[in-house]
Scaffold this motif. Structure first.
Motif, PDB file in Angstrom:
ATOM      1  N   CYS A 502      41.103  36.829 112.917  1.00 28.43           N
ATOM      2  CA  CYS A 502      42.202  36.730 111.950  1.00 28.43           C
ATOM      3  C   CYS A 502      42.213  37.921 110.992  1.00 28.43           C
ATOM      4  O   CYS A 502      43.282  38.449 110.639  1.00 28.43           O
ATOM      5  CB  CYS A 502      42.097  35.424 111.172  1.00 28.43           C
ATOM      6  SG  CYS A 502      42.379  33.942 112.169  1.00 28.43           S
ATOM      7  N   THR A 503      41.031  38.343 110.558  1.00 36.20           N
ATOM      8  CA  THR A 503      40.951  39.490 109.652  1.00 36.20           C
ATOM      9  C   THR A 503      41.443  40.757 110.333  1.00 36.20           C
ATOM     10  O   THR A 503      42.232  41.527 109.764  1.00 36.20           O
ATOM     11  CB  THR A 503      39.505  39.678 109.163  1.00 36.20           C
ATOM     12  OG1 THR A 503      39.039  38.478 108.557  1.00 36.20           O
ATOM     13  CG2 THR A 503      39.429  40.809 108.153  1.00 36.20           C
ATOM     14  N   ALA A 506      45.309  40.648 110.741  1.00 32.05           N
ATOM     15  CA  ALA A 506      46.067  40.910 109.509  1.00 32.05           C
ATOM     16  C   ALA A 506      46.078  42.390 109.167  1.00 32.05           C
ATOM     17  O   ALA A 506      47.140  42.986 108.921  1.00 32.05           O
ATOM     18  CB  ALA A 506      45.476  40.091 108.357  1.00 32.05           C
ATOM     19  N   TYR A 535      45.945  37.681 118.524  1.00 28.03           N
ATOM     20  CA  TYR A 535      46.388  36.292 118.308  1.00 28.03           C
ATOM     21  C   TYR A 535      46.337  35.490 119.606  1.00 28.03           C
ATOM     22  O   TYR A 535      46.216  34.259 119.577  1.00 28.03           O
ATOM     23  CB  TYR A 535      47.769  36.236 117.657  1.00 28.03           C
ATOM     24  CG  TYR A 535      48.948  36.658 118.488  1.00 28.03           C
ATOM     25  CD1 TYR A 535      49.419  35.865 119.537  1.00 28.03           C
ATOM     26  CD2 TYR A 535      49.655  37.818 118.189  1.00 28.03           C
ATOM     27  CE1 TYR A 535      50.521  36.228 120.275  1.00 28.03           C
ATOM     28  CE2 TYR A 535      50.764  38.191 118.920  1.00 28.03           C
ATOM     29  CZ  TYR A 535      51.192  37.401 119.960  1.00 28.03           C
ATOM     30  OH  TYR A 535      52.291  37.772 120.687  1.00 28.03           O
TER      31      TYR A 535
END
Length: 842
Positions: A502-503, A506, A535
C-alpha cells in the motif's frame, strides 16, 4: 478573377510577401523535409477555436498558444494520396513497374536499426543504474542512509540536469514522450521538428538519463518516437540539417510512403523495448496509425520481427557491454521481460476477482488521466505566466530536479521504516526459485541494513536460506522494472505485506503521475504496469488471507502473482484504453498463456469503466496540446446529448467564402492571391463549353503553385480563347516537393509578379497540374458520410458543389474538428429549430 488586373491592389504587397515567408520559412527541420507552416488557413485549427481548451508550450512552436497568439500555428495537413494530375499520369507511364524488394529492404533496415537502438538503450540504463548503486554499497552495509541519499541524489541530479536541458534547450519537441505527436502526425497533421536529427539525439540521451536517474518513468514512449524518427530518416535518406541528400530510394519521398515507414518504425520501437513483435504490430494498428491496409500490416510485421530479433541477438551474449558468451542462444529468462515460470491452472471463480480488478483499473486509470492532465494544465499555466522564455525554461528544469529530490528521498528513506523480513520458501511451485530470489535481492535489498544470510541444501536437494530483505526497498529501489518481476512471481504468497504494498502504491502513483509530462523524455508504460501490479498483488493477498495458501491444484489460482499480472493489465488499459494489443503484449512479456482469458476480461472491464469518466491519456494529451486529430467516429454533443450527423449536410459546416482558380490564370492575380491568403489549396473551375458556366475541375495545392511560379518559361501571353499552345508541361518530379527549396527567392518572385506590370499580361495553364480526381460532395450530402470520406481517405480539402457541379464551398480539417463542428451545428440548430432540435439526438 482570370484576366482582372488588380493594379491598385498589387502595390504594397512586397512587404506582406516578405513577412509571410519570414513566418512560414521552416527553421532547421532537416529530417522532416517539409515547410511546416505553409499550410495555414482553413486546413488548420486556429487558436481561437480551442480557447480555454488547450495547453500552452512556449518552448515548442508546434503547440498552440491558445490564450495569447491569434496567428495561425505551424500545423499542416498532409495528403495521403498523390495528386492525380496529367503530369502525374505521364510520370506513371514512364515509370518502370519493378518489384517491391526495395520497400522490404528498407523495412528490414529500419527494424534492425531500431533493434540495435533498443539494445543500446537498455544496456546504458542498466549500466548507469548499477554504477550509481555500487557507489553506495558500503554506506548501505553501515546503514548510513544520509550518505546513501547524498551519493544517490548527486549522480541523479547530474543526469536529470542533462536530460531536462536537452529537452528544453536542444530539442523542444522531445518532451515528454513524443507519442501523442506521432499519433497526430500519422492522422494527417505535421508537427514542427518532430523528425529532426536534433530531436533524435536529444530524445535518446534524455530518456536514457531520465530512467537511469531513478525517476519513476520508462523508455517505451520515447522508443516509439525514436523508432518513428529512424523510419522517417532511413526511408528518406536526406537531411537539410546535415546537408545530406542521397540519390537512393527517391520514389519513397512522398507523404504516403513516409507515413508507412514511420508507422513501421513506431511499431518496431514497441517490439524492441518489450521483445513483443506481435504486440508492436497490434499497438500501431490500435493506437498509432490512422490509415491501415493489409500490405502495411505485413511490412510492419516484418519490421517488428527484425527489431525484436536484433535486440534478442545482441542481448544473448552482451550484458553491460561485456561479452558473456553464448552468442545467438536465446534464453527465455533474458528475452521475456517479466518471465513467469510456473503457469497456474485457472478456476472459473478466478473470473470474479478479475472483473473486480478490471473495475478498479478503470477507476484508478481514469483518476490517473484526470490528475495528470490537471497537473500538466497547472504546469503550463504557471510556466507561461513567466514573461521571459529563458526563465520559464529554467523553472521547468528546476521542477524536474525537485521531482528527483522527492523520488530519491522516498526511495532511500522509506525502507528505513520497514523491518527486515525473511524470504519465504517458494514451496512446490518454484523449487529453485528461492535461491534465485536471494541472488536477485543480493545487492538491492540485503544491503539495506539486513543481517547477513547463511544457506544450506535440504534433504530434498533444494537450497534454503535465512535470507532477510526489506520489502519497501525491493519495491522502490529500482524504477519499477525489477519490482514488476518480483510482483509477478508465483508461489510467493506472503513475500510482501499489506503495509509495503500500500505504501509503495501510494507513493508510486503520485510520483509517476507528477513525473509524466515533466521536461524530460519519458514514458508511462512501466509506471502503469507497476502500479497495477501493486494493487493486483494486494487483491491477491486479500484472497490468500481469506482462503489461505492453497497447495492443491484446484486452489492454486489463489496466487498474488497471478492477480498482480491481471492488475497490471487492468491499470494499463484503464489509462491507455488499449485492448487487443495490450492483451497480446501482456502474454508476450510474461509468457503466461494460461491467464489469457482473465487478462482479456480485466482489460475489457477497465476500458469500459474508464470510458465512463474520461478519454484515454493519449487522447487527452492530444487535446491538451491542441494537436488536430480526427477520430474514427465524430462525437459531437449539444446540451450534453450526442448529435446524429446523418441529419445534417455538408453545407452546414462548409466554408462558403473561398477563393477559386481558373484553368487559365493570370500571373499577377495568382501571385496576389498567394500573397494575400494562406490557404493550403484551391478549387479549380473551368468551362466544358464556351457557353456554359464554370464548373469544378479539380484542386491544386499551394506548394505546387509556388513551384509553377518559379518557372517563367511556362508563362504565356493572353489569348482570346481558353486554349494554350504550350505542350510541354513541367515534369511531375519538379512540382511535387515537400519543402520550398529557396523560400526567400520565391518571396522576391512574388513581390516582382505583383508589382511589375508585365506579368499582368502573362498567363499560366493549370490544367496539366490540377488533381482531376479530387473528391467532391454535393451540398446536401450527409455530414456523417462526409466525415467518414474525409477521414478515411486522408483528405486535405473536400470541395462542396451544387447540383450543376459549381463550387459552393470547401471543407477542411479545421471544419471537422470537434469544437468548430459543435459550434457550427449549434448555430444550425438555433436557426432552424426553436426548441433546440430535440429530434436530432441519437
Amino acid at each position: 478573377m482570370v484576366g482582372s488586373h488588380r493594379s491598385r491592389h498589387l502595390k504594397g504587397f512586397g512587404r506582406h510577401v516578405m513577412s509571410l515567408f519570414s513566418y512560414t520559412r521552416h527553421m532547421d527541420d532537416g529530417e522532416e523535409g517539409m515547410l511546416m507552416a505553409e499550410d495555414h488557413g482553413p486546413d488548420l485549427i486556429h487558436p481561437q477555436d480551442f480557447r480555454g481548451q488547450c495547453g500552452i508550450n512556449r518552448s515548442n512552436l508546434a503547440y498552440y498558444d491558445c490564450e495569447e497568439r491569434e496567428q495561425p500555428v505551424p500545423h499542416e495537413s498532409l495528403d495521403y494520396l498523390p495528386s492525380h494530375s496529367g503530369v502525374y499520369k505521364k510520370w506513371l507511364q514512364e515509370k518502370t513497374c519493378g518489384k517491391e524488394w526495395d520497400r522490404w529492404l528498407l523495412m528490414g533496415l529500419i527494424g534492425t536499426a531500431v533493434g540495435m537502438l533498443g539494445f543500446l538503450t537498455h544496456q546504458i540504463v542498466d549500466s548507469l543504474f548499477k554504477l550509481k548503486w555500487d557507489l553506495v554499497e558500503n554506506y548501505l552495509k553501515d546503514s548510513n542512509f544520509h550518505l546513501v541519499w547524498v551519493c544517490v541524489l548527486g549522480p541523479g541530479l547530474a543526469m536529470v540536469l542533462v536530460s531536462s536541458s536537452l529537452v528544453l534547450f536542444f530539442c523542444p519537441s522531445g518532451s515528454p514522450s513524443g507519442l501523442p505527436e506521432i499519433i497526430g502526425y500519422l492522422n494527417g497533421t505535421s508537427i514542427q521538428h518532430l523528425f529532426n536529427i536534433k530531436t533524435f539525439l536529444g530524445t535518446f540521451v534524455s530518456c536514457v538519463l531520465a530512467v537511469a536517474s531513478g525517476l519513476f518513468c520508462g523508455l517505451e514512449g520515447p522508443m516509439v518516437h525514436l523508432g518513428a524518427i529512424l523510419g522517417c530518416g532511413l526511408s528518406q535518406l536526406q537531411s537539410d540539417t546535415l546537408g545530406i541528400h542521397l540519390p537512393f530510394f527517391t520514389r519513397f519521398r512522398n507523404s504516403a510512403d513516409k507515413r508507412s515507414f514511420i508507422t513501421a518504425g513506431a511499431g518496431a520501437g514497441i517490439a524492441s523495448v518489450f521483445r513483443a513483435p506481435i504486440g508492436g504490430l497490434l499497438f500501431t494498428l490500435e493506437e498509432v496509425s490512422s490509415f491501415w491496409d493489409i500490405r502495411l500490416a505485413w511490412q510492419t510485421f516484418f519490421c517488428c520481427l527484425t527489431a525484436t530479433f536484433t535486440t534478442d541477438l545482441l542481448s544473448s551474449s552482451l550484458y553491460g557491454f561485456v561479452f558473456r558468451g553464448h552468442f545467438g542462444f536465446f534464453e527465455a529468462e533474458k528475452r521475456i521481460l517479466f518471465w513467469v515460470k510456473n503457469l497456474l491452472d485457472v478456476h472459473v471463480l478466478a473470473f470474479i476477482p478479475a472483473i473486480l480488478l478490471g473495475m478498479l483499473g478503470g477507476l484508478l486509470g481514469a483518476l490517473f488521466v484526470s490528475l495528470n492532465i490537471k497537473i500538466n494544465k497547472l504546469r503550463m499555466q504557471f510556466f507561461n505566466s513567466i514573461p521571459k522564455s529563458s526563465l520559464s525554461k529554467t523553472s521547468k528544469l528546476l521542477e524536474t530536479l525537485l521531482i528527483l529530490v522527492c523520488t530519491t528521498t522516498v526511495t532511500v528513506y522509506l525502507p528505513y521504516f520497514f523491518p527486515c523480513t525473511p524470504v519465504m520458501n517458494a514451496g512446490n511451485y518454484q523449487l529453485r526459485n528461492s535461491s534465485e530470489i536471494i541472488y536477485q535481492f543480493k545487492r538491492e535489498i540485503s544491503e539495506y541494513g539486513c543481517s547477513l544470510n547463511t544457506s544450506w541444501i535440504g534433504p530434498d536437494g533444494v537450497r534454503y536460506s535465512n535470507q532477510t530483505f526489506n520489502q519497501a526497498a525491493a519495491l522502490l529501489v529500482e524504477n519499477g522494472k525489477r519490482g514488476i518481476t518480483y510482483l509477478f512471481k508465483r508461489g510467493t504468497h506472503e513475500e510482501f505485506g499489506y503495509t509495503s504494498l500500500c505504501t509503495a502504491l501510494a507513493f508510486y502513483f503520485i510520483l509517476s503521475c507528477w513525473t509524466a509530462g515533466s521536461a524530460v523524455a519519458s514514458g508511462v508504460v512501466i509506471p502503469m504496469l507497476y502500479t497495477g501490479a501493486l494493487y493486483g498483488r494486494i487483491i491477491g493477498l486479500i484472497l490468500v488471507s481469506i482462503f489461505g495458501v492453497q497447495n492443491n491444484k484446484y486452489g492454486a489460482w489463489i496466487d498474488p502473482g497471478l492477480f498482480a499480472a491481471i492488475g497490471a493489465a487492468s491499470f494499463f488499459s484503464g489509462v491507455s484504453r488499449l485492448t487487443i494489443s495490450l492483451t497480446v503484449i501482456m502474454v508476450e512479456i510474461t509468457n503466461d498463456v494460461q491467464s489469457l482469458l482473465l487478462i482479456m476480461l480485466a482489460v475489457m472491464t477497465a476500458k469500459m469503466v474508464g470510458d465512463i469518466f474520461n478519454t484515454s491519456l493519449y487522447s487527452s494529451l492530444l487535446r491538451l496540446k491542441c494537436i488536430p486529430y480526427l477520430d474514427v467516429e465524430p462525437f459531437v454533443h449539444h446540451r450534453k446529448e450526442r448529435l446524429n450527423l446523418e441529419l445534417f449536410s455538408a453545407r452546414d459546416v462548409m466554408e462558403p467564402h473561398m477563393r477559386v482558380l481558373h484553368l487559365k490564370e493570370n500571373i499577377a492575380s495568382l501571385a496576389w492571391l498567394l500573397a494575400s491568403t494562406s490557404h493550403g489549396g484551391f478549387p479549380v473551375v473551368g468551362r466544358t463549353k464556351s457557353d456554359q458556366a464554370q464548373v469544378f475541375q479539380g484542386t491544386i495545392k499551394r506548394l505546387e503553385l509556388y513551384m509553377l511560379l518559379e518557372n517563367e518559361h511556362i508563362f504565356e501571353p493572353e489569348t482570346n480563347n481558353e486554349s494554350f499552345s504550350f505542350s510541354h508541361p513541367l515534369p511531375y518530379e519538379k512540382i511535387t516537393v515537400e519543402k520550398l527549396p529557396k523560400p526567400s527567392r520565391l518571396a522576391m518572385l512574388l513581390n516582382r509578379y505583383t508589382t511589375d506590370p508585365r506579368y499582368q499580361q502573362l498567363f499560366i495553364n493549370l490544367e496539366p497540374y490540377i488533381n482531376k480526381s479530387a473528391m467532391s460532395v454535393q451540398a446536401h450530402f450527409s455530414l456523417q458520410r462526409t466525415y467518414i470520406i474525409f477521414r478515411t481517405l486522408g483528405l486535405r480539402h473536400l470541395t462542396v458543389v451544387d447540383l450543376q457541379n459549381r463550387v459552393v464551398g470547401v471543407i477542411t480539417r479545421k471544419d471537422l474538428m470537434p469544437l468548430p463542428l459543435e459550434e457550427r451545428l449549434r448555430l444550425q440548430l438555433s436557426a432552424h429549430s426553436p426548441d433546440g432540435g430535440s429530434s436530432l439526438w441519437i
